[in-house]
Design a protein around this motif. Structure first.
Motif, PDB file in Angstrom:
ATOM      1  N   ARG B  31      55.810  29.532  59.583  1.00 30.03           N
ATOM      2  CA  ARG B  31      55.448  29.394  58.165  1.00 30.03           C
ATOM      3  C   ARG B  31      54.364  28.339  57.946  1.00 30.03           C
ATOM      4  NH1 ARG B  31      59.969  27.641  56.313  1.00 30.03           N
ATOM      5  NH2 ARG B  31      61.023  29.655  56.244  1.00 30.03           N
ATOM      6  N   PRO B  32      54.527  27.102  58.427  1.00 32.63           N
ATOM      7  CA  PRO B  32      53.484  26.099  58.187  1.00 32.63           C
ATOM      8  C   PRO B  32      52.182  26.427  58.905  1.00 32.63           C
ATOM      9  CG  PRO B  32      55.248  25.205  59.552  1.00 32.63           C
ATOM     10  CD  PRO B  32      55.724  26.505  59.032  1.00 32.63           C
ATOM     11  N   LEU B  33      52.309  27.060  60.092  1.00 29.19           N
ATOM     12  CA  LEU B  33      51.073  27.373  60.824  1.00 29.19           C
ATOM     13  C   LEU B  33      50.266  28.436  60.086  1.00 29.19           C
ATOM     14  CD1 LEU B  33      52.295  27.234  64.541  1.00 29.19           C
ATOM     15  CD2 LEU B  33      50.970  25.524  63.260  1.00 29.19           C
ATOM     16  N   ILE B  34      50.972  29.403  59.467  1.00 28.75           N
ATOM     17  CA  ILE B  34      50.262  30.407  58.671  1.00 28.75           C
ATOM     18  C   ILE B  34      49.503  29.721  57.530  1.00 28.75           C
ATOM     19  CG2 ILE B  34      50.588  32.300  57.026  1.00 28.75           C
ATOM     20  CD1 ILE B  34      52.717  33.406  58.827  1.00 28.75           C
ATOM     21  N   TRP B  35      50.205  28.812  56.869  1.00 25.10           N
ATOM     22  CA  TRP B  35      49.526  28.092  55.779  1.00 25.10           C
ATOM     23  C   TRP B  35      48.294  27.369  56.297  1.00 25.10           C
ATOM     24  CZ3 TRP B  35      50.212  27.496  50.506  1.00 25.10           C
ATOM     25  CH2 TRP B  35      51.265  28.247  49.970  1.00 25.10           C
ATOM     26  N   LEU B  36      48.492  26.709  57.429  1.00 29.32           N
ATOM     27  CA  LEU B  36      47.393  25.921  57.964  1.00 29.32           C
ATOM     28  C   LEU B  36      46.203  26.808  58.331  1.00 29.32           C
ATOM     29  CD1 LEU B  36      46.854  22.965  58.575  1.00 29.32           C
ATOM     30  CD2 LEU B  36      47.684  23.350  60.892  1.00 29.32           C
ATOM     31  N   PHE B  37      46.483  27.921  59.014  1.00 29.36           N
ATOM     32  CA  PHE B  37      45.396  28.784  59.466  1.00 29.36           C
ATOM     33  C   PHE B  37      44.827  29.593  58.319  1.00 29.36           C
ATOM     34  CE2 PHE B  37      47.812  28.871  63.697  1.00 29.36           C
ATOM     35  CZ  PHE B  37      47.205  27.691  64.082  1.00 29.36           C
ATOM     36  N   VAL B  38      45.689  30.263  57.584  1.00 28.79           N
ATOM     37  CA  VAL B  38      45.197  31.224  56.598  1.00 28.79           C
ATOM     38  C   VAL B  38      44.695  30.505  55.348  1.00 28.79           C
ATOM     39  CG1 VAL B  38      45.814  33.212  55.193  1.00 28.79           C
ATOM     40  CG2 VAL B  38      46.737  32.973  57.500  1.00 28.79           C
ATOM     41  N   ILE B  39      45.592  29.748  54.700  1.00 27.89           N
ATOM     42  CA  ILE B  39      45.187  29.066  53.475  1.00 27.89           C
ATOM     43  C   ILE B  39      44.152  27.992  53.808  1.00 27.89           C
ATOM     44  CG2 ILE B  39      45.992  27.784  51.455  1.00 27.89           C
ATOM     45  CD1 ILE B  39      47.297  30.447  51.546  1.00 27.89           C
ATOM     46  N   GLY B  40      44.440  27.258  54.877  1.00 31.96           N
ATOM     47  CA  GLY B  40      43.544  26.167  55.260  1.00 31.96           C
ATOM     48  C   GLY B  40      42.144  26.663  55.542  1.00 31.96           C
ATOM     49  N   GLY B  62      50.704  18.075  54.566  1.00 35.71           N
ATOM     50  CA  GLY B  62      51.385  19.020  53.670  1.00 35.71           C
ATOM     51  C   GLY B  62      52.260  20.001  54.421  1.00 35.71           C
ATOM     52  N   VAL B  63      51.780  20.528  55.547  1.00 33.75           N
ATOM     53  CA  VAL B  63      52.597  21.513  56.266  1.00 33.75           C
ATOM     54  C   VAL B  63      53.729  20.833  57.037  1.00 33.75           C
ATOM     55  CG1 VAL B  63      50.791  23.266  56.370  1.00 33.75           C
ATOM     56  CG2 VAL B  63      51.048  21.658  58.263  1.00 33.75           C
ATOM     57  N   LEU B  64      53.482  19.588  57.449  1.00 32.28           N
ATOM     58  CA  LEU B  64      54.595  18.838  58.059  1.00 32.28           C
ATOM     59  C   LEU B  64      55.716  18.663  57.034  1.00 32.28           C
ATOM     60  CD1 LEU B  64      53.097  15.877  60.135  1.00 32.28           C
ATOM     61  CD2 LEU B  64      54.701  17.622  60.932  1.00 32.28           C
ATOM     62  N   GLY B  65      55.293  18.293  55.835  1.00 32.32           N
ATOM     63  CA  GLY B  65      56.263  18.119  54.742  1.00 32.32           C
ATOM     64  C   GLY B  65      56.973  19.424  54.442  1.00 32.32           C
ATOM     65  N   MET B  66      56.195  20.518  54.462  1.00 31.94           N
ATOM     66  CA  MET B  66      56.756  21.838  54.168  1.00 31.94           C
ATOM     67  C   MET B  66      57.885  22.175  55.136  1.00 31.94           C
ATOM     68  SD  MET B  66      54.794  25.399  54.675  1.00 31.94           S
ATOM     69  CE  MET B  66      54.691  26.411  53.234  1.00 31.94           C
ATOM     70  N   THR B  67      57.650  21.916  56.418  1.00 31.79           N
ATOM     71  CA  THR B  67      58.675  22.191  57.423  1.00 31.79           C
ATOM     72  C   THR B  67      59.957  21.433  57.108  1.00 31.79           C
ATOM     73  OG1 THR B  67      56.912  22.321  58.991  1.00 31.79           O
ATOM     74  CG2 THR B  67      59.107  22.198  59.895  1.00 31.79           C
ATOM     75  N   MET B  68      59.774  20.172  56.699  1.00 27.64           N
ATOM     76  CA  MET B  68      60.958  19.367  56.399  1.00 27.64           C
ATOM     77  C   MET B  68      61.645  19.861  55.138  1.00 27.64           C
ATOM     78  SD  MET B  68      60.022  15.506  57.490  1.00 27.64           S
ATOM     79  CE  MET B  68      58.295  15.443  57.124  1.00 27.64           C
ATOM     80  N   LEU B  69      60.831  20.207  54.132  1.00 26.61           N
ATOM     81  CA  LEU B  69      61.422  20.681  52.872  1.00 26.61           C
ATOM     82  C   LEU B  69      62.241  21.951  53.110  1.00 26.61           C
ATOM     83  CD1 LEU B  69      61.637  20.420  49.777  1.00 26.61           C
ATOM     84  CD2 LEU B  69      59.603  21.861  49.604  1.00 26.61           C
ATOM     85  N   PHE B  70      61.619  22.932  53.774  1.00 28.79           N
ATOM     86  CA  PHE B  70      62.332  24.198  54.015  1.00 28.79           C
ATOM     87  C   PHE B  70      63.501  23.993  54.973  1.00 28.79           C
ATOM     88  CE2 PHE B  70      60.087  27.785  52.028  1.00 28.79           C
ATOM     89  CZ  PHE B  70      59.037  27.107  51.455  1.00 28.79           C
ATOM     90  N   GLY B  71      63.261  23.198  56.024  1.00 26.37           N
ATOM     91  CA  GLY B  71      64.321  22.968  57.013  1.00 26.37           C
ATOM     92  C   GLY B  71      65.529  22.313  56.384  1.00 26.37           C
ATOM     93  N   ALA B  72      65.282  21.277  55.567  1.00 32.29           N
ATOM     94  CA  ALA B  72      66.393  20.557  54.945  1.00 32.29           C
ATOM     95  C   ALA B  72      67.088  21.427  53.898  1.00 32.29           C
ATOM     96  CB  ALA B  72      65.888  19.275  54.298  1.00 32.29           C
ATOM     97  N   MET B  73      66.280  22.174  53.132  1.00 40.14           N
ATOM     98  CA  MET B  73      66.876  23.022  52.097  1.00 40.14           C
ATOM     99  C   MET B  73      67.798  24.059  52.716  1.00 40.14           C
ATOM    100  SD  MET B  73      65.939  22.072  49.083  1.00 40.14           S
ATOM    101  CE  MET B  73      66.427  23.439  48.075  1.00 40.14           C
ATOM    102  N   LEU B  74      67.294  24.729  53.759  1.00 43.74           N
ATOM    103  CA  LEU B  74      68.119  25.775  54.380  1.00 43.74           C
ATOM    104  C   LEU B  74      69.383  25.181  54.996  1.00 43.74           C
ATOM    105  CD1 LEU B  74      65.493  28.197  55.930  1.00 43.74           C
ATOM    106  CD2 LEU B  74      66.854  28.476  53.864  1.00 43.74           C
ATOM    107  N   ALA B  75      69.240  24.010  55.622  1.00 40.92           N
ATOM    108  CA  ALA B  75      70.412  23.383  56.237  1.00 40.92           C
ATOM    109  C   ALA B  75      71.410  22.952  55.158  1.00 40.92           C
ATOM    110  CB  ALA B  75      69.985  22.189  57.077  1.00 40.92           C
TER     111      ALA B  75
END
Lengths: 310, 270
Positions: B31-40, B62-75
């Motif tokens: 997910r974050p890599l897609i953002w980084l490559f595509v949106i970035g 931003g994508v580092l934060g995204m990983t944490m946000l999604f990871g923590a939310m799902l957990a």
């Protein structure tokens, strides 16, 4: 060494009440269970059995009244109470994604047991419950009977002083129910654990030291299974008739109240001399298509209590 | 009063599940890599480079934060899932106060977020997206504080949610707004006033900002961090503590707790 102080009562509840809105689930229940006893709490659906167990297990708070489990108050010393009890719910308390061994490790750590102790007890209990060769299987792949057995192992991994079994065999077939009971008997024989059981299968309560029937949140009757059965009378007389209504009315004076089950009326009969009943067939104005008598059992106690005719 | 073995049990289970659920882990990386490559890459082409930092580089925190946000939310939301499964049954009958379940679950969610962020960090390093001059001490601090705050958001949501039926709603009304209105994708200082106000009360904003301090360093152009590191840390710590307190309180309340017991025990009886 001094002898350990004797705490005679495993459970001591007085005036226990649980209200859900307008519904009075438990209505001033008094209950004493001596330590080491195998105690059956019986009653129809909605009678307050589960609410009672949940109050004793500190999962819900009594609306009023009080209860102690091995001397710990279920409200004030909830954590200490929980440490002394094992609980097997109607629904399994296992993580389906983890293996048997992993589930027991998780459960044991929750009770603050060191990993080594969990390991030892798991081995021992899985052996006792016939699951030793499946310890690395994911729980999701176990059959219903094995899962229930594991649930009980999980419930006793911390060596509780009292085990609450809330309908432990519900939804299981007969061979599995028998197996579960053998496990529980072995466990009681090994540990002397107090067991509080609720069940719908009353033949399972036959081996209880004492049973109590509750209805509408109140204790209706308690005693040994033999006493309870004896209190019904010596026989249950089943009379089949195309017109049970009339039959019940006509025989009320002679045999007392009856339970109706389709076109069969069940009467309690206190006398030994059942031969006299044959004469009923010549009684004017009633039709009898069959007449049987048999020994009462706990199912009869249950039915009579449920109907409020005891 | 400490109950560390139970906490350890919950953390261990979280890690075991994370390793077993490969797809969850892979998508947390993809997910974050897609953002980084595509949106970035897409926006990078539209936007001119500012102050020597490309838009893709700007997106790294931003994508580092995204990983944490999604990871923590799902957990954290597994707590809601747990409400419907056997694990919560084991937790509620265990001999510790019930708020301790919230403590353990929140730590587990933070740990899940942290591990995923570390994994992503390695991937980003391998792919050449990391500037090795970044401030590692501050980065460690940012990862810890942000994962804790994200776990806090997750626990608040979990504590106020009864079943997972409304997962889509949580996605739409919590996760996406928190992510989009945070400065992950654009500097907070460039946002219109109304959105800026939202970004300012969003605790996650300060996590991303702290990550920018660590990863991007001092940039003069307004493309760098928006707040002081001390502000970021204070907000994240304050929010995490408040989230822990509120979700513990909420979880121990009888009115929230008893219906859960009924769900958990499948109570047919009175």
């Amino acid at each position: 060494m001094n002898p350990a102080p004797v705490i005679a009562l495993a459970v001591n509840a007085s005036g226990l009440v649980k209200r859900y809105g307008d519904v009075l689930a438990v209505d001033g229940l008094d209950l004493d269970i001596p330590a080491g006893q195998f105690f059956g709490l019986l009653g129809p659906n909605g009678s307050g059995k589960t609410s009672t167990i949940h109050m004793l297990a500190t999962l819900i708070r009594p609306s009023s009244g009080s209860a102690t489990v091995f001397g710990n108050d279920v409200v004030r010393d909830a954590v200490a109470t929980r440490a002394s009890i094992g609980l097997v719910f109607q629904e399994s308390a296992l993580d389906r994604t983890l293996s048997i061994a992993e589930n027991l490790r998780f459960a044991g750590l929750l009770y603050n047991l060191p990993a080594k102790v969990i390991e030892e007890r798991s081995t021992e209990l899985l052996e006792l419950f016939g699951l030793a060769d499946k310890r690395n299987r994911p729980v999701g792949s176990l059959s219903g009977g094995m899962r229930r057995a594991l649930d009980i192992v999980r419930g006793v991994i911390h060596h509780p002083k009292i085990l609450f079994l809330d309908e432990p065999t519900i939804g299981l077939d007969l061979p599995n129910r028998r197996k579960i009971w053998r496990f529980i008997e072995n466990l009681r024989a090994q540990t002397g654990m107090t067991v509080l059981l609720t069940t719908h299968y009353l033949e399972e309560a036959d081996s209880c030291d004492r049973v109590a029937f509750i209805k509408n949140g109140k204790l209706v009757k308690s005693g040994t299974p033999a006493e309870m059965i004896a209190s019904l009378g010596r026989h249950i007389v089943e009379i089949e008739s195309p017109d049970v209504e009339t039959l019940a009315q006509r025989l009320a004076a002679l045999l007392g109240p009856c339970l109706r089950d389709g076109n069969v009326a069940h009467f309690r009969y206190a006398e030994n001399d059942v031969g006299r009943l044959a004469s009923l067939q010549s009684e004017p104005g009633i039709q009898i298509s069959a007449l049987r008598w048999r020994q009462p059992n706990l199912n009869d106690v249950f039915l009579w209590v449920a109907e409020g005719k005891v | 009063m400490a109950h560390w073995r139970p906490v350890y049990a919950v953390l261990e289970r979280e890690v075991v599940r994370m390793v077993r659920q490969r797809t969850r882990l892979v998508s947390a990386m993809v997910r974050p890599l897609i953002w980084l490559f595509v949106i970035g890459a897409g926006f990078g082409a539209v936007l001119q480079q500012t102050g020597g930092v490309s838009y893709q580089q700007f997106l790294v925190p931003g994508v580092l934060g995204m990983t944490m946000l999604f990871g923590a939310m799902l957990a954290a939301l597994t707590m809601v899932y747990d409400k419907e499964s056997g694990v919560m049954r084991m937790l509620i009958m265990a001999p510790f106060p019930h708020y301790w379940i919230v403590v353990a679950k929140m730590l587990a969610a933070a740990l899940a977020a942290l591990l995923q962020a570390l994994l992503l960090l390695i991937l980003l390093g391998v792919l050449g997206y990391l500037d090795w001059h970044m401030r590692f001490g501050l980065l460690a601090m940012a990862l810890l504080a942000t994962s804790a705050a994200c776990a806090g958001i997750g626990m608040l949501v979990a504590a106020f949610t009864r079943t997972l039926d409304n997962f889509a709603a949580i996605m739409n009304f919590v996760i996406f707004p928190v992510f989009f209105l945070s400065g992950s994708l654009y500097p907070v200082s460039h946002l219109p006033a109304a959105l800026k106000a939202v970004a300012l009360v969003n605790p996650y904003t300060y996590g991303v900002d702290l990550l920018k301090h660590a990863v991007l360093g001092v940039l003069p152009s307004g493309m760098g961090a928006d707040f002081a590191t001390s502000t970021d840390i204070a907000v994240l710590a304050g929010f995490t503590a408040a989230a822990l307190l509120i979700s513990s309180w909420r979880f121990s309340r009888e009115s929230a707790y008893e219906p859960m017991i009924r769900i958990l025990t499948g109570k047919r009886d009175g």
